[in-house]
Design a protein around this motif. Structure first.
Motif, PDB file in Angstrom:
ATOM      1  N   THR A  38      32.462  -5.874  -6.994  1.00 20.23           N
ATOM      2  CA  THR A  38      32.327  -4.499  -6.520  1.00 20.23           C
ATOM      3  C   THR A  38      32.702  -4.410  -5.051  1.00 20.23           C
ATOM      4  OG1 THR A  38      29.977  -4.912  -6.119  1.00 20.23           O
ATOM      5  CG2 THR A  38      30.554  -3.812  -8.169  1.00 20.23           C
ATOM      6  N   ALA A  40      34.084  -1.135  -1.861  1.00 14.35           N
ATOM      7  CA  ALA A  40      34.841   0.079  -1.586  1.00 14.35           C
ATOM      8  C   ALA A  40      36.337  -0.196  -1.622  1.00 14.35           C
ATOM      9  CB  ALA A  40      34.434   0.641  -0.226  1.00 14.35           C
ATOM     10  N   HIS A 278      34.037   2.002 -14.231  1.00 20.04           N
ATOM     11  CA  HIS A 278      33.297   3.271 -14.360  1.00 20.04           C
ATOM     12  C   HIS A 278      33.930   4.196 -15.392  1.00 20.04           C
ATOM     13  CE1 HIS A 278      36.501   4.252 -11.504  1.00 20.04           C
ATOM     14  NE2 HIS A 278      36.379   5.494 -11.889  1.00 20.04           N
ATOM     15  N   GLN A 311      33.985   0.087  -7.952  1.00 25.12           N
ATOM     16  CA  GLN A 311      33.650   0.321  -6.553  1.00 25.12           C
ATOM     17  C   GLN A 311      32.157   0.253  -6.292  1.00 25.12           C
ATOM     18  OE1 GLN A 311      35.455   3.748  -4.742  1.00 25.12           O
ATOM     19  NE2 GLN A 311      37.437   3.411  -5.707  1.00 25.12           N
ATOM     20  N   ASN A 312      31.381   0.735  -7.225  1.00 23.64           N
ATOM     21  CA  ASN A 312      29.966   0.940  -6.975  1.00 23.64           C
ATOM     22  C   ASN A 312      29.143   0.301  -8.085  1.00 23.64           C
ATOM     23  OD1 ASN A 312      27.362   2.103  -6.599  1.00 23.64           O
ATOM     24  ND2 ASN A 312      28.285   3.882  -5.616  1.00 23.64           N
ATOM     25  N   ASP A 315      27.947   2.291 -11.032  1.00 23.22           N
ATOM     26  CA  ASP A 315      28.856   2.691 -12.103  1.00 23.22           C
ATOM     27  C   ASP A 315      28.524   2.001 -13.418  1.00 23.22           C
ATOM     28  OD1 ASP A 315      30.247   4.256 -10.309  1.00 23.22           O
ATOM     29  OD2 ASP A 315      31.702   2.697  -9.832  1.00 23.22           O
ATOM     30  N   GLN A 329      30.312  -9.305  -4.140  1.00 19.91           N
ATOM     31  CA  GLN A 329      30.079  -7.967  -3.589  1.00 19.91           C
ATOM     32  C   GLN A 329      30.826  -7.804  -2.269  1.00 19.91           C
ATOM     33  OE1 GLN A 329      27.963  -5.073  -4.607  1.00 19.91           O
ATOM     34  NE2 GLN A 329      29.472  -4.405  -3.090  1.00 19.91           N
ATOM     35  N   LEU A 332      30.457  -2.107   1.145  1.00 18.06           N
ATOM     36  CA  LEU A 332      30.178  -0.748   0.700  1.00 18.06           C
ATOM     37  C   LEU A 332      29.842   0.105   1.912  1.00 18.06           C
ATOM     38  CD1 LEU A 332      27.894  -1.297  -2.429  1.00 18.06           C
ATOM     39  CD2 LEU A 332      30.242  -0.441  -2.426  1.00 18.06           C
ATOM     40  N   ARG A 338      23.659   8.849  -1.911  1.00 24.13           N
ATOM     41  CA  ARG A 338      24.065   8.081  -3.089  1.00 24.13           C
ATOM     42  C   ARG A 338      24.637   6.726  -2.681  1.00 24.13           C
ATOM     43  NH1 ARG A 338      28.170   6.922  -6.778  1.00 24.13           N
ATOM     44  NH2 ARG A 338      27.457   6.974  -8.960  1.00 24.13           N
ATOM     45  N   GLU A 339      25.433   6.695  -1.611  1.00 20.17           N
ATOM     46  CA  GLU A 339      25.985   5.430  -1.133  1.00 20.17           C
ATOM     47  C   GLU A 339      24.873   4.495  -0.641  1.00 20.17           C
ATOM     48  OE1 GLU A 339      30.392   6.956   0.406  1.00 20.17           O
ATOM     49  OE2 GLU A 339      28.690   6.914   1.791  1.00 20.17           O
ATOM     50  N   ALA A 342      23.346   2.999  -3.602  1.00 23.94           N
ATOM     51  CA  ALA A 342      24.206   1.962  -4.177  1.00 23.94           C
ATOM     52  C   ALA A 342      24.060   0.652  -3.418  1.00 23.94           C
ATOM     53  CB  ALA A 342      25.658   2.431  -4.157  1.00 23.94           C
TER      54      ALA A 342
END
Length: 523
Positions: A38, A40, A278, A311-312, A315, A329, A332, A338-339, A342
């Motif tokens: 995962t 960004a 996702h 990405q997240n 998901d 990882q 991020l 929400r971020e 995550a």
């Protein structure tokens, strides 16, 4: 080439002062316990996928992955000695750092940038088709009835026109079918037909048909013992996310159903990378998520490792996330609530390291850095480490068109899937039934007309006088003509389906003329 025996070299971990601490590896023995990559956009997920695919290939493990942006195709070409790559290799202790190309088989659902991949309607099944067409429960029920009838009557469902013809057959015989299988509503049939039309316009007609993909062709190894890397061209497919997600889930399900149980092997039989994961779970019904969880949980014992790339971490549903033992990882961002959630979820899934504030580290990782935790002895998660990922041995960036064409031409499956096959199936069988019914009804009608003209007249006393017989004959002809119209509509519908599938405007015009003439003759 890095000497791969029982583990894969990922990179080198760093101490809090950024000095190199130790090299980090992933055990091949636990690679079938699945994984998650995962981060960004632009943080290095694709490179992490690339080095894993390279290492699995060198270990003799076939790989299947999707090339979402086109960059991954470069894995088929030898890398170039650029300064930043050489510096990274030196920093992480990758010695010797050798550049190499890898054995790649290119695939493409549309047959443009690789060998076509096809499956049949029957193999896809009603559950995945319902997901693909976004059907309601009632519409899915009708689709299940259609599949049941196809099984009972020996009707092969290979492509879209087979399914259309079968649905028309259901519509024409709804009363009789309803008595045995349940009600078949015309509104549900119409909705399914409209969904099929949308699928056809999105290119799904390329996907359904024969020759169907053989699972053994994505599990090949080369004479020198390396695993083939199967790269699916997904740049266009990403514009059709439901088709993309459904196809990859179908492939995963096929692996689950066809491969035998082997327990925990020394290394996986196949590793499957599900990029943009996702898209599989977005708006997916609970029954589909349950299916994914079941496949992920049980396919491990068949020697298949599944790595989700997204990405997240939010998901991926928690029930699936809990099955993913190896974690990479990348950075991020944590600007929105929400971020921030995550990042907390990602940090909470790692085994803590007292030297690292995992939450803070995730937001400050540089490009090519990742927090890494892999399964160690007895499948226990390792302590999370801040890791500088090793550089790839193959090319960073896409292949040129001529390079891709050459690789496709030299592929071990070249010529096996390129030409579509259209053998006798439900469409042809239902059309033959309709034609036979038309001939039989026409013969019965002709016999009745000859009787009226005196060509072959016979009477018995109990049948009444001539006037009664003439009225009876008239009623019989009217009834026969109605049956003929009803039975013919299946054939007409199948022919109209064929006309819709013709690609050129001239083909459509000719087909409409033929159908018009046929309809006049029938009337």
């Amino acid at each position: 080439m890095w000497d791969v025996t029982d583990r894969i070299f990922l990179g080198a971990s760093r101490r809090p002062d950024d000095s190199i601490q130790q090299q980090e590896f992933m055990s091949l023995r636990y690679a079938n316990r699945h994984g998650l990559i995962t981060g960004a956009t632009g943080t290095g997920k694709t490179v992490s996928l690339q080095i894993l695919a390279e290492s699995f290939s060198n270990a003799g493990v076939p790989v299947f992955c999707a090339d979402v942006k086109g960059d991954l195709s470069g894995i088929a070409a030898k890398g170039e000695p650029k300064d930043f790559l050489l510096k990274r290799a030196e920093t992480v202790g990758l010695e010797p750092y050798e550049f190499q190309e890898f054995p790649v088989i290119f695939w493409d659902l549309f047959g443009e940038k690789g060998h076509p991949i096809r499956t049949t309607i029957s193999e896809m099944g009603p559950l995945l088709l319902s997901r693909l067409m976004n059907l309601t429960d009632a519409q899915e029920g009708v689709l299940n009835i259609a599949f049941e009838i196809a099984d009972d009557e020996g009707l092969l469902l290979l492509d879209l026109k087979d399914l259309r013809a079968l649905l028309n057959h259901l519509g024409e015989n709804a009363k009789e079918i309803g008595k045995r299988y349940g009600n078949v509503h015309s509104s549900s049939l119409g909705a399914i037909q409209r969904s099929l039309l949308v699928l056809e316009r999105e290119g799904a007609d390329f996907f359904f048909g024969e020759p169907a993909l053989r699972i053994s062709d994505i599990m090949r190894t080369t004479p020198d013992g390396r695993g083939a890397i199967n790269v699916l061209a997904a740049d266009k497919l990403m514009l059709k996310p439901r088709l993309y997600g459904t196809f990859l889930l179908w492939l995963l399900s096929e692996l689950f159903e066809e491969l035998p149980e082997i327990g925990d092997p020394e290394k996986p039989r196949l590793v499957f990378f599900f990029d943009e994961a996702h898209l599989l779970f977005d708006e997916a019904p609970d029954i589909l998520i349950d299916r994914v969880e079941q496949v992920v949980r049980l396919i491990r014992s068949k020697g298949v490792g599944v790595f989700f790339v997204t990405q997240n971490p939010l998901d991926v549903p928690d029930t699936v996330l809990s099955q993913l033992g190896n974690r990479i990882q990348h950075a991020l961002r944590a600007y929105t609530p929400r971020e921030q959630k995550a990042v907390k979820v990602a940090a909470g899934t790692f085994r803590p390291n007292p030297d690292i504030d995992t939450f803070e580290a995730i937001t400050k990782l540089g490009v090519g850095e990742a927090l890494v935790s892999t399964l160690e002895a007895k499948g226990v998660p390792g302590i999370v480490q801040r890791t500088l990922i090793r550089p790839p041995s193959s090319r960073l960036g896409p292949l040129a068109e001529d390079e891709r064409a050459e690789a496709i031409g030299l592929s071990p499956v070249a010529g096996q899937y390129d030409e579509a096959i259209d053998r006798e199936s439900a469409y042809e069988m239902l059309l033959a039934r309709a034609e036979k019914a038309a001939v039989d009804d026409g013969r019965n009608t002709d016999e009745g007309e000859r009787d009226d003209k005196g060509g072959s007249r016979w009477t018995l006393p109990e049948f009444g006088d001539d006037e009664t017989r003439r009225k009876s004959s008239s009623k019989r002809k009217t009834s026969t003509k109605r049956r003929s119209s009803s039975r013919q509509s299946v054939g007409e519908a199948a022919m109209k389906s064929l006309a819709r599938s013709l690609s050129s405007q001239l083909g459509r015009a000719l087909a409409r003329g033929i159908l018009g003439g046929l309809k006049k003759a029938l009337d």
